[in-house]
Design a protein around this motif. Structure first.
Motif, PDB file in Angstrom:
ATOM      1  N   LYS A  85       0.873  -1.176   0.000  1.00  0.00           N
ATOM      2  CA  LYS A  85       0.000   0.000   0.000  1.00  0.00           C
ATOM      3  C   LYS A  85       0.914   1.230   0.000  1.00  0.00           C
ATOM      4  O   LYS A  85       1.562   1.522   0.995  1.00  0.00           O
ATOM      5  CB  LYS A  85      -0.872  -0.052   1.261  1.00  0.00           C
ATOM      6  CG  LYS A  85      -2.036   0.869   1.294  1.00  0.00           C
ATOM      7  CD  LYS A  85      -2.915   0.425   2.462  1.00  0.00           C
ATOM      8  CE  LYS A  85      -3.800   1.465   3.016  1.00  0.00           C
ATOM      9  NZ  LYS A  85      -4.492   0.980   4.216  1.00  0.00           N
ATOM     10  N   GLU A  87       1.526   4.269   0.731  1.00  0.00           N
ATOM     11  CA  GLU A  87       1.067   5.393   1.532  1.00  0.00           C
ATOM     12  C   GLU A  87       2.288   6.119   2.096  1.00  0.00           C
ATOM     13  O   GLU A  87       3.035   5.539   2.879  1.00  0.00           O
ATOM     14  CB  GLU A  87       0.171   4.876   2.661  1.00  0.00           C
ATOM     15  CG  GLU A  87      -0.554   5.968   3.401  1.00  0.00           C
ATOM     16  CD  GLU A  87      -1.602   5.403   4.362  1.00  0.00           C
ATOM     17  OE1 GLU A  87      -1.637   5.881   5.508  1.00  0.00           O
ATOM     18  OE2 GLU A  87      -2.362   4.503   3.967  1.00  0.00           O
ATOM     19  N   GLU A 128       4.217  -1.093   7.780  1.00  0.00           N
ATOM     20  CA  GLU A 128       3.852  -2.243   6.960  1.00  0.00           C
ATOM     21  C   GLU A 128       4.957  -3.278   7.063  1.00  0.00           C
ATOM     22  O   GLU A 128       6.131  -2.936   7.272  1.00  0.00           O
ATOM     23  CB  GLU A 128       3.667  -1.821   5.495  1.00  0.00           C
ATOM     24  CG  GLU A 128       3.187  -2.961   4.600  1.00  0.00           C
ATOM     25  CD  GLU A 128       2.855  -2.514   3.177  1.00  0.00           C
ATOM     26  OE1 GLU A 128       2.229  -1.446   3.013  1.00  0.00           O
ATOM     27  OE2 GLU A 128       3.222  -3.248   2.233  1.00  0.00           O
TER      28      GLU A 128
END
Length: 173
Positions: A85, A87, A128
């Protein structure tokens, strides 16, 4: 038993020697790096003092000690290209408990909590990580610490004669 975490500021040949032992331990290789084939799994890498110094340019590296014995290493890097992801402001975590004496004693739990504090102090809001599907002990640890699965990458790593999935997890701080 006392667990201590120390940010690596000045790598030494002794530290490099220990990291190389873990990097090339047949029991740890399947847990710490993705391998696409048996030959990759069988590959051995040697990290030099120069390699480790270069890695410190973009990785925050911490050594894990149990009663003054170096038993593991953990690190994070900010916004690497392999995030599941994408981000901004995300720390990608890695942890290795290299010595068997440090396993099953809550060291990994304490280490991840410590690393989360370091990430938070840097002003980052998200973490993450990836864990191979066969590493159920690590999955349980991350879930216990509040990490949630956000995706899977099939056929990510080879072990025991077959390909396994990489489970990606995240936690907001």
């Amino acid at each position: 038993m006392t667990t201590t975490f120390i940010k690596l500021a000045q790598p030494t040949s002794n530290i490099v020697e220990v990291l190389n032992r873990w990097e090339n331990d047949p029991a740890l290789i399947p847990l710490t790096r993705p391998n696409k084939t048996q030959s990759e799994l069988d590959r051995r890498d040697i990290v030099s003092l120069e390699d480790l110094t270069k890695r410190m340019e973009d990785h925050y590296i911490y050594l894990i000690y149990l009663d003054d014995e170096l038993i593991g290493e953990m690190n994070y890097v900010v916004d690497p290209p392999f995030l599941f992801k994408k981000e901004p402001g995300t720390a990608w975590l890695g942890i290795t408990i290299g010595e068997t004496i440090g396993r099953g004693k809550g060291v990994g739990y304490a280490a991840i909590q410590y690393l989360e504090e370091q990430v938070k102090e840097q002003g980052l809001k998200r973490i993450e990580l990836g864990v191979f599907e066969f590493n159920q002990q690590a999955q349980k640890l991350y879930q216990k610490l509040g990490y949630k699965e956000i995706g899977r990458i099939d056929n990510f790593t080879y072990w025991q004669g077959k390909m396994w999935t990489d489970i990606r997890m995240e936690k907001y701080l």
